[in-house]
Write a protein that holds these residues in place. Structure first.
Motif, PDB file in Angstrom:
ATOM      1  N   GLU A 177     -72.844 -36.866 103.950  1.00 10.89           N
ATOM      2  CA  GLU A 177     -72.633 -35.586 104.731  1.00 10.89           C
ATOM      3  C   GLU A 177     -72.288 -34.409 103.441  1.00 10.89           C
ATOM      4  OE1 GLU A 177     -73.161 -34.933 107.687  1.00 10.89           O
ATOM      5  OE2 GLU A 177     -73.249 -37.393 107.700  1.00 10.89           O
ATOM      6  N   ILE A 178     -72.000 -35.058 102.086  1.00 14.56           N
ATOM      7  CA  ILE A 178     -71.430 -34.157 101.137  1.00 14.56           C
ATOM      8  C   ILE A 178     -72.273 -34.979 100.040  1.00 14.56           C
ATOM      9  CG2 ILE A 178     -69.623 -35.403 100.476  1.00 14.56           C
ATOM     10  CD1 ILE A 178     -68.489 -32.612  99.557  1.00 14.56           C
ATOM     11  N   THR A 179     -72.928 -33.961  98.929  1.00 15.41           N
ATOM     12  CA  THR A 179     -73.420 -34.725  98.013  1.00 15.41           C
ATOM     13  C   THR A 179     -72.390 -35.263  97.009  1.00 15.41           C
ATOM     14  OG1 THR A 179     -73.419 -32.714  96.491  1.00 15.41           O
ATOM     15  CG2 THR A 179     -75.413 -32.996  98.046  1.00 15.41           C
ATOM     16  N   ARG A 180     -72.858 -36.014  95.956  1.00  8.65           N
ATOM     17  CA  ARG A 180     -71.815 -36.706  95.288  1.00  8.65           C
ATOM     18  C   ARG A 180     -71.258 -35.511  94.014  1.00  8.65           C
ATOM     19  NH1 ARG A 180     -70.880 -38.738  90.214  1.00  8.65           N
ATOM     20  NH2 ARG A 180     -69.268 -40.335  89.967  1.00  8.65           N
ATOM     21  N   GLU A 181     -72.066 -34.700  93.807  1.00  3.69           N
ATOM     22  CA  GLU A 181     -71.665 -33.721  92.849  1.00  3.69           C
ATOM     23  C   GLU A 181     -70.817 -32.644  93.436  1.00  3.69           C
ATOM     24  OE1 GLU A 181     -74.767 -34.589  93.453  1.00  3.69           O
ATOM     25  OE2 GLU A 181     -75.148 -35.517  91.446  1.00  3.69           O
ATOM     26  N   ALA A 185     -66.760 -32.351  92.569  1.00  5.25           N
ATOM     27  CA  ALA A 185     -66.167 -31.159  92.219  1.00  5.25           C
ATOM     28  C   ALA A 185     -64.621 -30.898  92.886  1.00  5.25           C
ATOM     29  CB  ALA A 185     -67.173 -29.901  92.674  1.00  5.25           C
ATOM     30  N   ASP A 186     -64.643 -31.155  94.129  1.00  5.74           N
ATOM     31  CA  ASP A 186     -63.486 -31.343  95.162  1.00  5.74           C
ATOM     32  C   ASP A 186     -62.406 -32.046  94.480  1.00  5.74           C
ATOM     33  OD1 ASP A 186     -64.725 -29.503  96.758  1.00  5.74           O
ATOM     34  OD2 ASP A 186     -65.330 -30.800  98.103  1.00  5.74           O
ATOM     35  N   VAL A 187     -62.735 -33.352  94.060  1.00 12.93           N
ATOM     36  CA  VAL A 187     -61.933 -34.014  93.203  1.00 12.93           C
ATOM     37  C   VAL A 187     -61.200 -33.520  92.209  1.00 12.93           C
ATOM     38  CG1 VAL A 187     -61.675 -36.332  92.104  1.00 12.93           C
ATOM     39  CG2 VAL A 187     -62.739 -36.291  94.196  1.00 12.93           C
ATOM     40  N   GLU A 188     -62.227 -32.658  91.185  1.00 16.74           N
ATOM     41  CA  GLU A 188     -61.543 -32.106  90.199  1.00 16.74           C
ATOM     42  C   GLU A 188     -60.587 -31.107  90.486  1.00 16.74           C
ATOM     43  OE1 GLU A 188     -62.074 -32.591  87.030  1.00 16.74           O
ATOM     44  OE2 GLU A 188     -62.995 -34.450  87.707  1.00 16.74           O
ATOM     45  N   SER A 189     -61.048 -30.500  91.568  1.00 17.03           N
ATOM     46  CA  SER A 189     -59.835 -29.355  92.287  1.00 17.03           C
ATOM     47  C   SER A 189     -58.498 -30.100  92.494  1.00 17.03           C
ATOM     48  CB  SER A 189     -60.383 -28.514  93.293  1.00 17.03           C
ATOM     49  OG  SER A 189     -61.349 -27.966  93.010  1.00 17.03           O
ATOM     50  N   VAL A 190     -58.613 -31.126  93.144  1.00 14.61           N
ATOM     51  CA  VAL A 190     -57.376 -31.919  93.579  1.00 14.61           C
ATOM     52  C   VAL A 190     -56.706 -32.234  92.062  1.00 14.61           C
ATOM     53  CG1 VAL A 190     -56.438 -34.046  94.288  1.00 14.61           C
ATOM     54  CG2 VAL A 190     -58.207 -32.891  95.534  1.00 14.61           C
ATOM     55  N   LYS A 191     -57.418 -32.715  91.103  1.00 14.76           N
ATOM     56  CA  LYS A 191     -56.707 -33.137  89.895  1.00 14.76           C
ATOM     57  C   LYS A 191     -56.010 -31.933  89.145  1.00 14.76           C
ATOM     58  CE  LYS A 191     -59.756 -36.764  88.609  1.00 14.76           C
ATOM     59  NZ  LYS A 191     -60.715 -37.383  87.565  1.00 14.76           N
ATOM     60  N   ARG A 192     -56.727 -30.631  89.243  1.00 10.59           N
ATOM     61  CA  ARG A 192     -56.046 -29.721  88.825  1.00 10.59           C
ATOM     62  C   ARG A 192     -54.792 -29.121  89.518  1.00 10.59           C
ATOM     63  NH1 ARG A 192     -60.926 -25.644  90.015  1.00 10.59           N
ATOM     64  NH2 ARG A 192     -59.248 -23.870  89.600  1.00 10.59           N
ATOM     65  N   PHE A 193     -54.752 -29.404  90.842  1.00 14.29           N
ATOM     66  CA  PHE A 193     -53.361 -29.056  91.663  1.00 14.29           C
ATOM     67  C   PHE A 193     -52.449 -29.898  90.838  1.00 14.29           C
ATOM     68  CE2 PHE A 193     -50.295 -30.366  94.501  1.00 14.29           C
ATOM     69  CZ  PHE A 193     -49.867 -29.140  94.837  1.00 14.29           C
ATOM     70  N   PHE A 194     -52.732 -31.368  90.861  1.00 13.02           N
ATOM     71  CA  PHE A 194     -51.575 -32.201  90.397  1.00 13.02           C
ATOM     72  C   PHE A 194     -51.153 -31.899  88.741  1.00 13.02           C
ATOM     73  CE2 PHE A 194     -52.704 -34.786  93.894  1.00 13.02           C
ATOM     74  CZ  PHE A 194     -51.575 -34.980  94.369  1.00 13.02           C
ATOM     75  N   GLU A 195     -52.162 -31.285  87.990  1.00 11.32           N
ATOM     76  CA  GLU A 195     -51.870 -31.050  86.878  1.00 11.32           C
ATOM     77  C   GLU A 195     -51.200 -29.491  86.392  1.00 11.32           C
ATOM     78  OE1 GLU A 195     -55.811 -31.224  85.116  1.00 11.32           O
ATOM     79  OE2 GLU A 195     -55.654 -33.453  85.183  1.00 11.32           O
ATOM     80  N   GLY A 196     -50.798 -29.211  87.716  1.00  7.98           N
ATOM     81  CA  GLY A 196     -50.095 -27.800  87.804  1.00  7.98           C
ATOM     82  C   GLY A 196     -50.480 -26.462  87.998  1.00  7.98           C
ATOM     83  N   GLU A 197     -51.913 -26.441  88.372  1.00  4.16           N
ATOM     84  CA  GLU A 197     -52.446 -25.338  89.014  1.00  4.16           C
ATOM     85  C   GLU A 197     -52.297 -25.194  90.662  1.00  4.16           C
ATOM     86  OE1 GLU A 197     -56.947 -23.098  88.978  1.00  4.16           O
ATOM     87  OE2 GLU A 197     -56.432 -24.867  87.692  1.00  4.16           O
TER      88      GLU A 197
END
Length: 586
Positions: A177-181, A185-197
């Protein structure tokens, strides 16, 4: 390691907060420490400050480390690692709680989850002390970015999305239902949150809250407001923030040390009233009579104990914890740390000290039990801290259930109780085998968050113990097990049986575990049995309440059938006419 080796290794470490681990030649963790600056702190071990630390360094063959973002995270990670590895040279609280972490797995489509035992290959964030807040944030991230939280088994081989997709928790990469790319990209947004953003998550929630308010959806707006507060507080103070408390709470700690064992007594006062008292045992590495002292014990106890426990508003102690890290953490959490000199607060500290000294002087049930079982299990720890008890209950093979209770430090730990519905059959040995196999399988597969016990106690004799040991061997779970036969109160081991004196403290400990396992099993059996339809339902005059009373009084339909009219009429709701009907119909 000699001084030169320590200095050389220290020079390779970053100038960042974190934890360090001294390892022996088998990579067993000897010691875990925290540091504001790893390089400077580890370099100080080239000139150890005590004989005990000098012996530790001499045994060490390597130093590992982990970098954290803040000093608070270093403090909490140290407590987590001490609980996990139980290093010989640390003061160790005999308690099994640990701090939650968040991991993103290294799958093609990463999974997010809250865990206490992360995968070695995962990207891990934390630790955090407020699991409720962590759960709230992870759910908000999944609703915003659709990162999956399902198991690999559930993810593989699907041909249509699951319910998580329908309710907006996942974008269903399993069915394309969603492409891997897009997913990455969504996972990277999650990582950015945990890294302080924080804005990566806070901004979408704020927009949704404002939209809900404009649409006059005030209940949803209030829900989003609370979620936004949790998200914005998440990164404050290293992932934690001060939580408003409804009432003033005070914890009072007292410490008593004897040899390699320390007892910490904790008193809790709420609104000026003493509401709770408890003792906790710590293992102190006191070679040659050397100990860390009261300040060192408190420095280890406070962060290890308050894992997943609500911090008090005030903490009264006989001495300030060693170092400044614990005091700084408590200050950031809004906890007032004081050493009272006089007045009512000083009286409370004295009372806690008396409780602690009473704990040191008590008969050591856990140590006595380890000594008594040493012949059967030479590798048992010096004190058996965690015992899990097992029992099976049924009515002639019907409504078969099993119980699994846990005792830590001689006291029941009800949050770790488990129960299981088993296949209906009148075979106590097979039922016990299935029950223990279920616990062992979960432990080996890592699906049980509870720690492995020091000892399993089986309610029964040689047959039940043999069935349990067969299950342990088949599952590959290496945990010692003994049985306790009810009639003669004999302790059964693989090496033979023990007939301990009736006043033996270690026998009393096993009896408490056995009796609690039996109570918990019978309670569940009665609940389940009362839900099962029986021939009593077809007897005129016998409704659901009367049926439950009959089964509780006589134990089974067969026993009701054999009861006399006089016995039947002794049950509330059963008159002479109903009793005669029961006799005739059964």
């Amino acid at each position: 390691m000699d001084s030169a080796a320590v200095r050389e290794r220290a020079g390779e470490l970053p100038r960042s907060p974190g934890v360090y681990l001294f390892l022996d030649d088998r990579e067993v963790v000897l010691y875990v420490g925290k540091a504001v600056e790893l390089r400077a702190r580890v370099r100080s071990y080239a000139d150890p400050r005590s004989a005990r630390i000098r012996r530790m360094v001499e045994r060490a063959r390597g130093i590992d480390f982990a970098v954290t973002d803040t000093e608070t995270q270093a403090l909490l990670l140290e407590a987590n690692l001490i609980k996990r590895h139980q290093p010989r040279y640390n003061v160790r609280l005999k308690d099994d709680k640990s701090y939650p972490l968040v991991q993103l797995t290294d799958h093609e489509f990463p999974r997010i989850e809250v865990t206490r035992d992360p995968d070695d290959s995962a990207t891990v964030y934390g630790p955090y002390t407020d699991k409720g807040r962590v759960d709230t944030v992870v759910k908000a991230l999944r609703e915003t970015y659709g990162v999956r939280g399902c198991s690999d088994h559930k993810f593989a081989g699907r041909n249509r999305p699951c319910l998580d997709y329908d309710i907006g928790l996942c974008t269903a990469p399993c069915t394309g239902e969603i492409t891997r790319e897009g997913y990455v990209a969504d996972v990277e947004s999650v990582k950015r949150f945990f890294e302080g953003e924080a804005g990566v998550l806070a901004d979408p929630i704020r927009r949704a809250m404002e939209a809900a308010s404009q649409d006059r959806q005030f209940e949803r707006a209030a829900h989003l407001r609370d979620r936004l507060a949790a998200v914005e507080a998440f990164h404050g103070g290293g992932g934690e923030a001060v939580v408003a408390r409804d009432r003033r709470t005070v914890d009072v700690l007292g410490v008593a040390i004897e040899g390699e064992r320390a007892t910490v007594a904790r008193l809790r006062s709420e609104d000026g009233k003493l509401v709770d008292r408890e003792r906790h045992t710590l293992s102190t590495p006191g070679d040659d009579g050397e100990t860390d002292g009261v300040a060192g014990v408190l420095a280890a106890f406070v962060p290890q104990y308050y894992a997943e426990r609500a911090l008090p508003d005030e903490l009264l102690v006989p001495e300030r914890p060693e170092g400044e890290e614990v005091a700084a953490w408590l200050e950031r959490e809004g906890v007032s740390l004081r050493v009272p000199g006089a007045g009512r607060e000083a009286t409370l500290v004295d009372l806690a000290l008396k409780n602690a000294r009473g704990g040191v002087g008590r008969r050591d049930e856990a140590g006595a039990l380890a000594d008594a079982l040493a012949a059967a299990y030479p590798d048992l720890p010096a004190r058996i801290e965690r015992i899990e008890g097992f029992d099976v209950s049924h009515a002639q093979g019907r409504a078969v259930v099993g119980s699994n209770v846990a005792f830590v430090g001689g006291s029941p730990k009800k949050g770790d109780y488990r129960r299981k519905k088993l296949d209906d059959r009148n075979d106590d040995y097979a039922n016990m085998r299935d029950l223990v196999h279920w616990r062992a399988d979960r432990a080996v597969a890592g699906r049980d968050e509870r720690p492995d016990p020091d000892l399993l106690l089986i309610d029964g004799g040689e047959g039940q113990l043999a069935a349990a040991r067969e299950a342990l061997a088949d599952a590959g779970w290496d945990v010692p097990a003994v049985g306790l036969a009810k009639r003669e109160e004999r302790v059964i081991t693989p090496e033979g049986s023990y007939d301990w004196p009736g006043d033996a403290p270690h026998l009393h400990l096993l009896q408490r575990v056995r009796d609690e396992a039996h109570r918990f099993a019978v309670q569940y059996h009665q609940t389940l049995r009362d839900e099962v339809r029986t021939v009593l339902d077809d007897v005129p005059g016998v409704g659901p309440r009367t049926r439950r009373r009959l089964l509780r009084r006589f134990g089974s339909v067969e026993n009701v059938r054999e009861a006399t009219v006089e016995d039947l009429t002794s049950v509330e709701g059963v008159g002479p006419k109903t009793a005669e009907t029961l006799r005739r119909r059964l």
